[in-house]
Design a protein around this motif. Structure first.
Motif, PDB file in Angstrom:
ATOM      1  N   VAL A 199      48.444 -31.628 -74.137  1.00  0.00           N
ATOM      2  CA  VAL A 199      49.409 -31.867 -75.215  1.00  0.00           C
ATOM      3  C   VAL A 199      50.288 -30.632 -75.366  1.00  0.00           C
ATOM      4  O   VAL A 199      49.807 -29.494 -75.311  1.00  0.00           O
ATOM      5  N   GLN A 200      51.573 -30.869 -75.547  1.00  0.00           N
ATOM      6  CA  GLN A 200      52.523 -29.777 -75.796  1.00  0.00           C
ATOM      7  C   GLN A 200      53.532 -30.239 -76.845  1.00  0.00           C
ATOM      8  O   GLN A 200      53.893 -31.416 -76.892  1.00  0.00           O
ATOM      9  N   ASN A 201      53.955 -29.315 -77.673  1.00  0.00           N
ATOM     10  CA  ASN A 201      54.913 -29.654 -78.730  1.00  0.00           C
ATOM     11  C   ASN A 201      56.301 -29.143 -78.385  1.00  0.00           C
ATOM     12  O   ASN A 201      56.503 -28.367 -77.441  1.00  0.00           O
ATOM     13  N   VAL A 202      57.273 -29.572 -79.164  1.00  0.00           N
ATOM     14  CA  VAL A 202      58.615 -28.998 -79.165  1.00  0.00           C
ATOM     15  C   VAL A 202      58.959 -28.718 -80.624  1.00  0.00           C
ATOM     16  O   VAL A 202      58.961 -29.637 -81.451  1.00  0.00           O
ATOM     17  N   THR A 203      59.218 -27.474 -80.959  1.00  0.00           N
ATOM     18  CA  THR A 203      59.581 -27.135 -82.333  1.00  0.00           C
ATOM     19  C   THR A 203      61.077 -27.393 -82.501  1.00  0.00           C
ATOM     20  O   THR A 203      61.905 -26.470 -82.462  1.00  0.00           O
ATOM     21  N   ASP A 204      61.400 -28.675 -82.673  1.00  0.00           N
ATOM     22  CA  ASP A 204      62.808 -29.077 -82.660  1.00  0.00           C
ATOM     23  C   ASP A 204      63.461 -29.050 -84.027  1.00  0.00           C
ATOM     24  O   ASP A 204      64.548 -29.594 -84.214  1.00  0.00           O
ATOM     25  N   VAL A 205      62.824 -28.389 -85.002  1.00  0.00           N
ATOM     26  CA  VAL A 205      63.490 -27.968 -86.230  1.00  0.00           C
ATOM     27  C   VAL A 205      62.787 -26.704 -86.710  1.00  0.00           C
ATOM     28  O   VAL A 205      61.582 -26.696 -86.911  1.00  0.00           O
ATOM     29  N   ASP A 206      63.548 -25.628 -86.815  1.00  0.00           N
ATOM     30  CA  ASP A 206      62.988 -24.345 -87.238  1.00  0.00           C
ATOM     31  C   ASP A 206      64.155 -23.387 -87.473  1.00  0.00           C
ATOM     32  O   ASP A 206      65.275 -23.618 -87.002  1.00  0.00           O
ATOM     33  N   ASP A 207      63.868 -22.294 -88.156  1.00  0.00           N
ATOM     34  CA  ASP A 207      64.939 -21.357 -88.524  1.00  0.00           C
ATOM     35  C   ASP A 207      65.744 -20.850 -87.333  1.00  0.00           C
ATOM     36  O   ASP A 207      66.977 -20.852 -87.382  1.00  0.00           O
ATOM     37  N   PRO A 208      65.113 -20.383 -86.240  1.00  0.00           N
ATOM     38  CA  PRO A 208      65.925 -19.861 -85.130  1.00  0.00           C
ATOM     39  C   PRO A 208      66.879 -20.900 -84.543  1.00  0.00           C
ATOM     40  O   PRO A 208      68.007 -20.570 -84.173  1.00  0.00           O
ATOM     41  N   LEU A 209      66.418 -22.142 -84.464  1.00  0.00           N
ATOM     42  CA  LEU A 209      67.271 -23.215 -83.952  1.00  0.00           C
ATOM     43  C   LEU A 209      68.451 -23.454 -84.882  1.00  0.00           C
ATOM     44  O   LEU A 209      69.606 -23.564 -84.441  1.00  0.00           O
ATOM     45  N   LEU A 210      68.184 -23.500 -86.183  1.00  0.00           N
ATOM     46  CA  LEU A 210      69.258 -23.744 -87.152  1.00  0.00           C
ATOM     47  C   LEU A 210      70.253 -22.580 -87.163  1.00  0.00           C
ATOM     48  O   LEU A 210      71.472 -22.783 -87.259  1.00  0.00           O
ATOM     49  N   GLU A 211      69.735 -21.358 -87.045  1.00  0.00           N
ATOM     50  CA  GLU A 211      70.610 -20.186 -87.029  1.00  0.00           C
ATOM     51  C   GLU A 211      71.510 -20.180 -85.803  1.00  0.00           C
ATOM     52  O   GLU A 211      72.702 -19.852 -85.888  1.00  0.00           O
ATOM     53  N   ARG A 212      70.961 -20.545 -84.624  1.00  0.00           N
ATOM     54  CA  ARG A 212      71.768 -20.573 -83.415  1.00  0.00           C
ATOM     55  C   ARG A 212      72.837 -21.668 -83.499  1.00  0.00           C
ATOM     56  O   ARG A 212      73.978 -21.460 -83.089  1.00  0.00           O
ATOM     57  N   ALA A 213      72.462 -22.827 -84.026  1.00  0.00           N
ATOM     58  CA  ALA A 213      73.426 -23.915 -84.154  1.00  0.00           C
ATOM     59  C   ALA A 213      74.568 -23.524 -85.088  1.00  0.00           C
ATOM     60  O   ALA A 213      75.744 -23.786 -84.803  1.00  0.00           O
ATOM     61  N   THR A 214      74.229 -22.858 -86.185  1.00  0.00           N
ATOM     62  CA  THR A 214      75.265 -22.399 -87.118  1.00  0.00           C
ATOM     63  C   THR A 214      76.163 -21.369 -86.465  1.00  0.00           C
ATOM     64  O   THR A 214      77.392 -21.413 -86.584  1.00  0.00           O
ATOM     65  N   ARG A 215      75.565 -20.429 -85.759  1.00  0.00           N
ATOM     66  CA  ARG A 215      76.338 -19.383 -85.085  1.00  0.00           C
ATOM     67  C   ARG A 215      77.342 -19.961 -84.102  1.00  0.00           C
ATOM     68  O   ARG A 215      78.490 -19.506 -84.015  1.00  0.00           O
ATOM     69  N   ASP A 216      76.902 -21.008 -83.359  1.00  0.00           N
ATOM     70  CA  ASP A 216      77.741 -21.572 -82.304  1.00  0.00           C
ATOM     71  C   ASP A 216      78.570 -22.763 -82.761  1.00  0.00           C
ATOM     72  O   ASP A 216      79.297 -23.357 -81.951  1.00  0.00           O
ATOM     73  N   GLY A 217      78.444 -23.132 -84.036  1.00  0.00           N
ATOM     74  CA  GLY A 217      79.210 -24.259 -84.538  1.00  0.00           C
ATOM     75  C   GLY A 217      78.812 -25.578 -83.906  1.00  0.00           C
ATOM     76  O   GLY A 217      79.647 -26.460 -83.676  1.00  0.00           O
ATOM     77  N   GLU A 218      77.513 -25.739 -83.636  1.00  0.00           N
ATOM     78  CA  GLU A 218      77.010 -26.933 -82.970  1.00  0.00           C
ATOM     79  C   GLU A 218      76.018 -27.648 -83.873  1.00  0.00           C
ATOM     80  O   GLU A 218      75.279 -27.018 -84.645  1.00  0.00           O
ATOM     81  N   ASP A 219      75.976 -28.956 -83.798  1.00  0.00           N
ATOM     82  CA  ASP A 219      74.993 -29.719 -84.535  1.00  0.00           C
ATOM     83  C   ASP A 219      73.600 -29.337 -84.036  1.00  0.00           C
ATOM     84  O   ASP A 219      73.352 -29.292 -82.824  1.00  0.00           O
ATOM     85  N   TRP A 220      72.676 -29.069 -84.960  1.00  0.00           N
ATOM     86  CA  TRP A 220      71.355 -28.577 -84.564  1.00  0.00           C
ATOM     87  C   TRP A 220      70.589 -29.594 -83.727  1.00  0.00           C
ATOM     88  O   TRP A 220      69.853 -29.217 -82.807  1.00  0.00           O
ATOM     89  N   GLU A 221      70.770 -30.876 -84.002  1.00  0.00           N
ATOM     90  CA  GLU A 221      70.085 -31.895 -83.215  1.00  0.00           C
ATOM     91  C   GLU A 221      70.626 -31.962 -81.796  1.00  0.00           C
ATOM     92  O   GLU A 221      69.867 -32.141 -80.831  1.00  0.00           O
ATOM     93  N   ASP A 222      71.946 -31.800 -81.654  1.00  0.00           N
ATOM     94  CA  ASP A 222      72.538 -31.799 -80.317  1.00  0.00           C
ATOM     95  C   ASP A 222      72.058 -30.591 -79.515  1.00  0.00           C
ATOM     96  O   ASP A 222      71.762 -30.703 -78.314  1.00  0.00           O
ATOM     97  N   LEU A 223      71.988 -29.442 -80.174  1.00  0.00           N
ATOM     98  CA  LEU A 223      71.503 -28.230 -79.500  1.00  0.00           C
ATOM     99  C   LEU A 223      70.063 -28.415 -79.036  1.00  0.00           C
ATOM    100  O   LEU A 223      69.718 -28.109 -77.881  1.00  0.00           O
ATOM    101  N   ALA A 224      69.223 -28.931 -79.919  1.00  0.00           N
ATOM    102  CA  ALA A 224      67.819 -29.132 -79.565  1.00  0.00           C
ATOM    103  C   ALA A 224      67.679 -30.114 -78.410  1.00  0.00           C
ATOM    104  O   ALA A 224      66.889 -29.893 -77.479  1.00  0.00           O
ATOM    105  N   ARG A 225      68.445 -31.188 -78.459  1.00  0.00           N
ATOM    106  CA  ARG A 225      68.357 -32.205 -77.411  1.00  0.00           C
ATOM    107  C   ARG A 225      68.804 -31.631 -76.065  1.00  0.00           C
ATOM    108  O   ARG A 225      68.159 -31.839 -75.035  1.00  0.00           O
TER     109      ARG A 225
END
Length: 407
Positions: free
Chosen positions: A85-111
């Motif tokens: 079993v392996q997870n994907v932390t597809d919502v978390d502070d670093p992901l949201l911060e990177r999406a904000t920095r790059d002006g990208e939707d966080w879900e699109d970035l994660a995907r």
């Protein structure tokens, strides 16, 4: 969430028929020793912490997942069924911060980054997990586990956030073996908030974060919010492994707080079972003198090497040349040596086909069983190639099955 395509593992029963049975031994961080990890019911259960998908797969990631792929393959060679079993932390502070920095939707970035990770794992011939599970799809699992912990008296609120009382687990600290002073020093650097007013203990960790303005949140019986990091892995492992873990795995930087906290939460929710038999950790890979880190930006990416024409088998051999528990540095010479080795092996298996000496098979399998000693396994194949011994046909199958390298 789907994993990447499986890589067929050659049937090498005939090649290893004469190899005596034996357990796989790995270094258990919690006990500070190499020990046998033998599945009690024939099913080997392993949980390895996955990526937070805000950047591509760097070689530190790759080294970790190749290390646990060796364990997966060693168990298969021993005739065990494996539940990985392996997870994907597809919502978390670093992901949201990177999406904000790059002006990208966080879900699109994660995907996008998760897709790239899948491509890299496929190229490196890493066997996929049987359950590949995202945090977003596990909200209900997390909520249910928080309610279990609340019933056990281990949950309290700070404002609208929910925290886990680490003292509820009498064995807290047994995974890392750290003192409270050591924990306090590093907790804030690895996602903790030791100085938050209202906490009962500086080391208590976040279970559920109430909604913040502009951040994703879900409606649940706990209120609108999203999961904490540690309980995400605990909840996913409990739900998908099918029983207590034989191995909880990840990089050595996860020993504390992540693996310590996840284990404590799981053990308070289910006091009858230890979360994992063994806690196994891969070493760190450095570049330019420092550990590869997204925050530092000193990264080499699997995808960039692949785009540059590097054979993924050479990348994998470069990783396997270092013992999984060692810290080491990526350099051009490391890759050059791996490319030379790959060419030499391929030439040898073509020039010297036939049946392999049983001792070579036994030595390769024994190297894997002995704390996943890939460098020793590589040296054994090097020696075979240098002797120009027969057996290339069988050796190619064995190297594929045991080491994940296609010749």
């Amino acid at each position: 969430m789907h994993a990447w395509p499986t890589t067929p593992v050659p049937d090498v029963a005939d090649v290893v028929a004469g190899v005596p049975a034996g357990p796989v031994r790995v270094f258990d961080s919690a006990r500070g020793a190499v020990r046998a990890v033998e599945p009690t019911d024939g099913v080997a259960r392993m949980y390895v912490c996955g990526i937070t998908p805000y950047d591509a797969t760097h070689l530190g990631h790759a080294a970790t997942y190749v290390a646990f792929d060796l364990l997966h393959r060693a168990w298969l060679l021993g005739g065990h069924e494996v539940r990985y079993v392996q997870n994907v932390t597809d919502v978390d502070d670093p992901l949201l911060e990177r999406a904000t920095r790059d002006g990208e939707d966080w879900e699109d970035l994660a995907r996008r980054q998760t897709d790239l990770f899948r491509e890299d794992m496929t190229a490196l011939r890493v066997l996929p997990p049987h359950a590949y599970v995202g945090a977003v799809e596990s909200i209900d699992l997390v909520v249910a586990m928080v309610e279990e912990l609340r019933a056990a008296g281990a949950v309290y609120a700070v404002d609208d956030d929910l925290y886990f009382s680490v003292t509820a687990d009498p064995t807290f600290g047994s995974v890392s073996g750290w003192t409270r002073e050591q924990m306090a020093t590093i907790f804030g650097e690895r996602g903790g908030d030791p100085d938050r007013p209202g906490k009962k203990d500086p080391l208590d960790c976040l279970l559920w974060q109430a909604e913040r303005p502009g951040e994703p949140a879900w409606d649940t019986p706990l209120g609108r919010g999203r999961p904490g990091w540690h309980i995400e892995c605990a909840a996913i492992a409990r739900a998908h492994a099918g029983g207590p873990l034989d191995v909880q795995g990840g990089g050595s930087d996860l020993v504390f707080p992540h693996h310590e906290m996840s284990a404590a939460e799981a053990q308070v929710a289910d006091p009858a079972h230890r979360f994992a038999q063994a806690y196994v950790h891969a070493g760190m890979v450095a570049l330019d003198g420092e550990k590869m880190s997204k925050s530092r930006g000193n990264l080499e990416f699997v995808s960039r090497l692949r785009r540059g024409g590097v054979d993924p088998a050479a990348i994998r051999l470069a990783l396997l040349a270092h013992h999984y528990r060692s810290d080491w540095e990526w350099t051009e010479s490391v890759l050059d040596a791996a490319q030379v080795r790959l060419e030499r092996w391929r030439a040898a298996v073509t020039a010297h086909p036939g049946e392999l000496d049983a001792q070579v098979s036994a030595d390769v399998v024994d190297a894997l069983r002995a704390d996943l000693d890939a460098p020793r396994a590589l040296a054994i194949v090097d020696d075979w190639a240098a002797r120009q011994a027969p057996g290339g046909t069988d050796l190619a199958r064995l190297v594929d099955a045991a080491l994940g390298v296609a010749l």
